[in-house]
Structures are given as structure tokens and as C-alpha cells.
Scaffold this active site. Structure first.
Site, short mmCIF file in Angstrom:
data_model
loop_
_atom_site.label_atom_id
_atom_site.label_comp_id
_atom_site.label_asym_id
_atom_site.label_seq_id
_atom_site.Cartn_x
_atom_site.Cartn_y
_atom_site.Cartn_z
N ASP A 146 0.60 -1.24 -0.18
CA ASP A 146 -0.14 0.36 0.08
C ASP A 146 0.54 0.73 0.01
O ASP A 146 1.66 1.63 0.73
CB ASP A 146 -0.87 0.28 0.84
CG ASP A 146 -2.06 1.47 1.29
OD1 ASP A 146 -1.77 2.39 0.94
OD2 ASP A 146 -3.33 0.71 0.80
N ILE A 147 1.06 2.00 -1.02
CA ILE A 147 1.29 3.34 -1.74
C ILE A 147 1.80 4.62 -0.23
O ILE A 147 2.16 5.36 0.63
CB ILE A 147 1.32 4.12 -2.43
CG1 ILE A 147 2.02 4.92 -2.86
CG2 ILE A 147 -0.19 4.92 -2.25
CD1 ILE A 147 1.38 5.26 -4.30
N GLN B 227 -14.42 3.10 1.32
CA GLN B 227 -13.38 2.58 0.17
C GLN B 227 -13.16 3.61 -1.09
O GLN B 227 -14.09 4.20 -1.32
CB GLN B 227 -14.53 1.66 -0.61
CG GLN B 227 -13.38 0.91 -1.74
CD GLN B 227 -14.57 -0.85 -2.94
OE1 GLN B 227 -16.00 -0.11 -2.53
NE2 GLN B 227 -13.85 -1.37 -3.35
N HIS C 211 -10.09 -5.65 -3.07
CA HIS C 211 -9.23 -5.48 -2.28
C HIS C 211 -9.36 -6.00 -0.60
O HIS C 211 -10.37 -5.44 -0.43
CB HIS C 211 -8.33 -4.26 -2.86
CG HIS C 211 -8.41 -2.88 -1.99
ND1 HIS C 211 -9.17 -2.05 -2.58
CD2 HIS C 211 -8.55 -2.56 -0.95
CE1 HIS C 211 -9.82 -1.22 -2.43
NE2 HIS C 211 -9.08 -1.43 -0.88
N PHE C 212 -7.99 -6.70 -0.11
CA PHE C 212 -8.15 -7.22 1.25
C PHE C 212 -6.42 -5.79 1.12
O PHE C 212 -5.64 -6.15 1.23
CB PHE C 212 -7.49 -8.29 1.73
CG PHE C 212 -9.05 -9.10 1.37
CD1 PHE C 212 -10.46 -9.39 1.73
CD2 PHE C 212 -9.24 -9.98 -0.30
CE1 PHE C 212 -11.25 -10.28 1.52
CE2 PHE C 212 -10.72 -10.12 -0.49
CZ PHE C 212 -11.36 -10.94 0.14
N HIS C 213 -7.01 -5.55 2.99
CA HIS C 213 -5.68 -4.90 3.69
C HIS C 213 -5.21 -6.47 4.33
O HIS C 213 -5.75 -6.87 5.19
CB HIS C 213 -6.30 -3.77 4.24
CG HIS C 213 -6.86 -2.26 3.68
ND1 HIS C 213 -6.12 -1.53 2.49
CD2 HIS C 213 -7.91 -2.40 2.77
CE1 HIS C 213 -6.68 -0.72 2.46
NE2 HIS C 213 -7.66 -1.50 2.19
#
Ligand code: AMP
Length: 140
Positions: free
Chosen positions: A33-34, A96, A102-104
Site C-alpha cells: 500500500d502506497i 472504500q 482488495h484486502f488490506h
């Protein structure tokens, strides 16, 4: 809302924009994740188009969850994290911001203490170093 095939994650899947990759197989992609909420924060996506949990075929959700489990184990190992949170948001109201499922995977070092969601960009060199640790843990 209709799925936007030009959302940022779809473009990563097609290789049109870069990501700091930690894992890829035929069905899924995992990358840093950026704007990480903690060191090691990784995202896992299915490669197929799907806006959220409701709009994605169960088989693709299953593939993404398999990769999420694998990546979460590697993140835990790579960062010796005492805790790992896995989150997934459906809809803007739920938080979101990118409309491709997506899953974090968020390692937690101190109970309840992680950085705000999608706010502060990390140094790309730091992200690359973190990804290398996770890739090594995936291989081991
Ligand atoms: P969500 O808010 O659950 O839709 O999560 C989207 C996540 O994508 C946020 O945590 C953002 O920090 C992250 N993000 C946005 N753009 C990028 C990017 N180019 N590369 C990696 N992660 C990104």
C-alpha cells in the site's frame, strides 16, 4: 456504480502502472500500500474485474482470500508483528476509495495504534525494502 476498468488496481493488473509487488499468481496480485497504515501494510487483489465483495465471483474471492492468508503469514513473519488486521471495505460510505476488490493486510505493533487510512505516502525506497522482506518470508 458500474465497474471502471481504468481504476488504478485494474491498471496495475494490466501492467500499465507500476506497483511494489510482493506476490503474483494466475488469479491474484499482492503489493505494498502506497500510503501504509503501518510498516508492512500490503494489499491483495483478485485479477478479475469486480468492484467489491458483492460484485466479484465467489471463486475469485476465494483465490484472493487464499493469497491474503499466505501474505498475512509472510507479513507477520517478516515484521515479527504481534498482531495482523485484515480489512476490506464495500462502498464509499464504508471507506472504500479504490473500486476494485482488495484486502488490506495491516501488521499491528501496538494495540489500536496505526496510521490514518490512505493519507501519508511512504518513501518508495522504504516500501521496496519492506516488500523485499515480505518476498523473502513468502519464499521461506
Ligand atoms: P480502500 O480505501 O479500502 O479502497 O483502499 C485503497 C488503498 O489503496 C488505500 O489504502 C490507498 O493507500 C491505496 N492506494 C492508492 N493508490 C495506490 C497505489 N498507486 N499503489 C498502492 N496502493 C495504493
Amino acid at each position: 456504480m458500474a465497474y471502471d476498468p481504468n481504476n488504478i488496481f485494474a491498471r496495475m493488473v494490466r501492467g500499465e502502472i507500476p506497483c511494489v509487488k510482493v506476490f503474483e499468481d494466475a488469479e491474484t496480485l499482492a503489493f505494498m500500500d502506497i500510503m501504509p497504515q503501518s510498516d508492512g501494510h500490503t494489499l491483495v487483489i483478485p485479477k478479475v474485474a469486480g468492484e467489491n465483495l458483492f460484485e466479484t465471483a465467489p471463486e475469485s474471492v476465494a483465490a484472493a482470500i487464499r493469497t491474503t492468508q499466505r501474505v498475512a503469514r509472510a507479513v507477520q513473519r517478516a515484521f515479527s508483528a504481534p498482531g495482523v488486521v485484515v480489512t476490506q471495505f464495500n462502498g464509499q460510505t464504508a471507506g472504500q476509495t479504490v473500486f476494485h476488490l482488495h484486502f488490506h493486510v495491516i501488521p499491528v505493533y501496538t494495540a489500536g495504534a496505526w496510521r490514518p487510512h490512505a493519507r501519508d505516502k511512504a518513501d518508495p525506497l522504504v516500501l521496496e525494502a519492506h516488500a523485499a522482506r515480505i518476498r523473502a518470508a513468502l519464499g521461506g
